[in-house]
Design a protein around this motif. Structure first.
Motif, PDB file in Angstrom:
ATOM      1  N   GLY A  25       0.793  -1.231   0.000  1.00 24.15           N
ATOM      2  CA  GLY A  25       0.000   0.000   0.000  1.00 24.15           C
ATOM      3  C   GLY A  25       0.819   1.271   0.000  1.00 24.15           C
ATOM      4  O   GLY A  25       0.266   2.377   0.078  1.00 24.15           O
ATOM      5  N   VAL A  26       2.139   1.140  -0.089  1.00 31.80           N
ATOM      6  CA  VAL A  26       3.004   2.327  -0.110  1.00 31.80           C
ATOM      7  C   VAL A  26       2.818   3.042  -1.435  1.00 31.80           C
ATOM      8  O   VAL A  26       2.886   2.437  -2.506  1.00 31.80           O
ATOM      9  N   LEU A  67       9.862   9.619  13.853  1.00 33.17           N
ATOM     10  CA  LEU A  67       8.730   9.064  13.110  1.00 33.17           C
ATOM     11  C   LEU A  67       7.605  10.085  12.985  1.00 33.17           C
ATOM     12  O   LEU A  67       6.987  10.223  11.922  1.00 33.17           O
ATOM     13  N   GLU A  68       7.333  10.777  14.060  1.00 30.11           N
ATOM     14  CA  GLU A  68       6.264  11.770  14.043  1.00 30.11           C
ATOM     15  C   GLU A  68       6.657  12.993  13.216  1.00 30.11           C
ATOM     16  O   GLU A  68       5.895  13.479  12.388  1.00 30.11           O
ATOM     17  N   GLN A  69       7.883  13.492  13.435  1.00 29.80           N
ATOM     18  CA  GLN A  69       8.311  14.709  12.758  1.00 29.80           C
ATOM     19  C   GLN A  69       8.425  14.509  11.250  1.00 29.80           C
ATOM     20  O   GLN A  69       8.167  15.426  10.459  1.00 29.80           O
ATOM     21  N   SER A  70       8.803  13.298  10.843  1.00 28.21           N
ATOM     22  CA  SER A  70       9.020  13.025   9.418  1.00 28.21           C
ATOM     23  C   SER A  70       7.744  12.646   8.675  1.00 28.21           C
ATOM     24  O   SER A  70       7.765  12.467   7.451  1.00 28.21           O
ATOM     25  N   ASP A  71       6.628  12.496   9.400  1.00 24.09           N
ATOM     26  CA  ASP A  71       5.372  12.047   8.787  1.00 24.09           C
ATOM     27  C   ASP A  71       5.534  10.692   8.105  1.00 24.09           C
ATOM     28  O   ASP A  71       4.982  10.445   7.025  1.00 24.09           O
ATOM     29  N   SER A  72       6.285   9.806   8.728  1.00 21.85           N
ATOM     30  CA  SER A  72       6.489   8.471   8.161  1.00 21.85           C
ATOM     31  C   SER A  72       5.231   7.624   8.345  1.00 21.85           C
ATOM     32  O   SER A  72       4.722   7.488   9.450  1.00 21.85           O
ATOM     33  N   VAL A 103       1.796   6.095  11.667  1.00 22.57           N
ATOM     34  CA  VAL A 103       2.363   4.866  11.116  1.00 22.57           C
ATOM     35  C   VAL A 103       1.260   3.871  10.783  1.00 22.57           C
ATOM     36  O   VAL A 103       0.503   3.448  11.655  1.00 22.57           O
ATOM     37  N   LYS A 104       1.173   3.490   9.505  1.00 25.93           N
ATOM     38  CA  LYS A 104       0.137   2.570   9.068  1.00 25.93           C
ATOM     39  C   LYS A 104       0.506   1.107   9.309  1.00 25.93           C
ATOM     40  O   LYS A 104      -0.365   0.285   9.603  1.00 25.93           O
ATOM     41  N   ARG A 105       1.789   0.766   9.151  1.00 25.33           N
ATOM     42  CA  ARG A 105       2.189  -0.622   9.285  1.00 25.33           C
ATOM     43  C   ARG A 105       3.655  -0.700   9.660  1.00 25.33           C
ATOM     44  O   ARG A 105       4.468   0.126   9.240  1.00 25.33           O
ATOM     45  N   PHE A 129       2.968  -6.653  14.116  1.00 28.05           N
ATOM     46  CA  PHE A 129       4.011  -6.479  13.107  1.00 28.05           C
ATOM     47  C   PHE A 129       3.811  -7.472  11.966  1.00 28.05           C
ATOM     48  O   PHE A 129       3.358  -8.604  12.177  1.00 28.05           O
ATOM     49  N   LEU A 130       4.174  -7.060  10.760  1.00 25.43           N
ATOM     50  CA  LEU A 130       4.201  -7.955   9.616  1.00 25.43           C
ATOM     51  C   LEU A 130       5.602  -8.555   9.510  1.00 25.43           C
ATOM     52  O   LEU A 130       6.604  -7.823   9.578  1.00 25.43           O
TER      53      LEU A 130
END
Length: 572
Positions: free
Chosen positions: A69-70, A116-121, A149-151, A166-167
């Motif tokens: 889905g990326v 993770l938050e600052q980078s909008d990952s 974070v979606k996944r 986790f996948l």
């Protein structure tokens, strides 16, 4: 090294790229995979992976990313050791036009959460454990708070179980089967723009909160090509490094640069001198990328003389000054013919300047280099280079005359467009004409070589007189017993500030504080002689993940020791 041989190597490289191809990273690897299919590009302690294999795996990972889905321009965070899967994943991300956000594997939970938050990952890929940090456990504990974070996809590399949310890596890679070649081709066709952001790489965090530097495909490739040209890479050069691939030094000066000559990057995860020497011998390394602390450990290892390093002829040591004694020992012990240092930084992609091949050791110790030649990648109005440099007044920002000491500023097609989601910080250091103020103090000599004098904010003032720490560090490092030394300014009730020196001695050597003070008094004005001197072991240096000494931590340590000494004196 014969100057004619150097020019022959440069001409051979320039003949391969007479016109700059102006392409994305994925297009570059596609071309190089055709040209050097069966040659190794990445060599680890466990595997040797060819150009063709990396390209094939990159495509497979790209398909898996699409199925997951990326989407194009989405941000993909990566917390991974320097293993093949990390390279496959980065290439896959670039292939579909998404953006890599490589994260320092030494960071802890709250630091990772901030990035993770600052980078909008939206996506996170990681090793269960990397650099000794239990990333899977830490992420699982804060996953509910990571709203963007979606996944999370995780490689299990220990006996510990993975969180059910986790996948698994196997499940992720298996997703590639559900995407056709035509679907991948369509996605690649929409992602063929070299000027778009490829990575957001965070500054090392040696001071304050890290800032995400936006870096384009074009910046990466032009910088890597000009590095190969500057250092006159021969066909098939093999570079060893223990530096992490989440930082530009190893990624650009190593992996991307060797790809222009069909060479290979030899890597180990985490630096230890004995494994480093073993893999250099086994895979016949020609070149080493390192920082001073690594070089000190290599040349001082008691077994260094027992290894066959006859293939080794070059070394680049940068990121911090190395004393002349270390360079001399490196030449003697490793039988080097080409030594190099450089300067640049994440905001300028990687190194923008190198010392010239064949420069004497005196130049390598006192200068960080001249602007790298650009070849076909350069800008005509910059005389064929990729960047320009000048010095400015640190306080006013006004241009200074040639040869004047000031803050170094750089502009060109290797300089970032800014920090992600930090417009104020971007505006503070990049002006309307694209000049980036580095925060580094230096001067440009009459030959175009840059002399570094440290960080402008590292200057300290003693009774109204400015002191550059590097000047004091150079004097201390010239003492025969010293392996490396760093100096910081600390508060002083009488002189406003004073110097505090941290010194690592060479194995088997001794020195006292009084002897070090007397040594400094021979070469420095009285006010520049550090009042405080502490001797430390190699393991005690506070470092960033890419091997830089954290001077702000040294300053904290010094002030705590001074404060503690004062409390003891009060009690006594």
């Amino acid at each position: 090294m014969n100057a004619m041989q150097v020019e022959e190597r440069r001409n051979a490289l320039q003949n391969k790229f007479p016109v700059w191809p102006n392409q994305t990273l994925s297009a570059h690897f596609a071309d190089q995979a055709k040209r050097y299919a069966s040659r190794p590009l990445l060599i680890t302690e466990k595997a040797s992976i060819t150009y063709e294999e990396i390209w094939r795996e990159g495509q497979r990972y790209a398909k898996a990313l699409i199925e997951l889905g990326v989407r194009r321009r989405e941000h993909v965070a990566i917390i991974m050791a320097s293993e093949p899967e990390a390279i496959f994943l980065m290439l896959g991300v670039w292939l579909i036009g998404a953006v890599c956000v490589p994260i320092n594997t030494m960071l802890r939970d709250q630091e990772v959460k901030y990035l993770l938050e600052q980078s909008d990952s939206h996506w996170l890929f990681m090793h269960q454990i990397a650099s000794g940090v239990l990333h899977a456990k830490n992420v699982a504990q804060m996953l509910d708070d990571l709203s963007k974070v979606k996944r999370v996809v995780c490689i299990q590399n220990s006996d510990g179980p993975l969180d059910d949310r986790f996948l698994s890596w196997a499940s992720f890679v298996d997703m590639a089967k559900r995407i056709s070649d035509d679907q991948l081709s369509d996605c690649m066709q929409q992602s063929k723009y070299p000027s778009e952001v490829a990575d957001i790489i965070y500054t090392s965090g040696s001071t304050g909160l890290p800032k995400g530097v936006m870096m384009t495909h074009d910046m990466f490739l032009r910088c890597a090509y000009s590095s190969a040209l500057s250092r006159a890479f021969e066909d098939g050069r093999r570079i060893f490094t223990a530096l992490p691939l989440y930082h530009v030094f190893a990624l650009v000066e190593g992996l991307l640069a060797v790809s222009f000559v069909g060479g290979a990057l030899i890597v180990i995860s985490g630096f230890s001198p004995l494994p480093a020497l073993q893999i250099m011998e086994r895979h016949q390394a020609n070149d080493v990328l390192c920082v001073p602390s690594m070089l000190v450990a290599l040349v001082n290892h008691p077994e260094v003389g027992t290894f066959d390093l006859s293939s080794l002829h070059a070394l680049m040591c940068a990121a911090a000054p190395a004393p002349v004694s270390v360079w001399q020992r490196a030449i003697e012990v490793l039988q080097l013919k080409e030594i190099c240092t450089g300067y640049g930084g994440t905001e300028a992609t990687a190194a923008t300047v190198h010392t010239e091949v064949g420069d004497p050791i005196e130049t390598v110790v006192t200068r960080v280099g001249r602007i790298k030649p650009g070849g076909s990648s350069g800008i005509p109005e910059f005389d064929g280079a990729n960047v320009q440099y000048k010095t400015v007044d640190p306080d006013t920002g006004e241009d200074l005359p040639p040869g004047a000491i000031g803050e170094l500023a750089v502009r060109g097609n290797l300089v970032t467009r800014g920090y992600y989601n930090k417009p104020e910080e971007t505006f503070a250091v990049i002006d309307k004409d694209g000049w980036f103020r580095s925060g580094d103090l230096g001067r440009i000599d009459e030959h175009g070589y840059i002399e570094m004098l440290g960080r402008s904010k590292d200057l300290y003032k003693i009774s109204g007189e400015n002191v550059a720490p590097k000047e004091v560090e150079d004097v201390i490092s010239n003492h025969p017993a010293v392996a490396q030394a760093y100096v910081v300014g600390v508060k002083d009730s009488i002189t406003q500030e004073t110097g505090a020196a941290f010194v690592e001695l060479r194995p088997g050597f001794t020195c006292t504080r009084r002897e070090m003070i007397e040594h400094c008094q021979k070469y420095l004005a009285r006010f520049k002689v550090p009042r405080h001197v502490w001797f430390v072991q190699a393991s005690e240096w506070p470092m960033t993940g890419n091997g830089k000494i954290q001077k702000f931590r040294l300053r904290e340590i010094a002030e705590n020791r001074i404060s503690e000494r004062g409390r003891i004196n009060e009690i006594v």
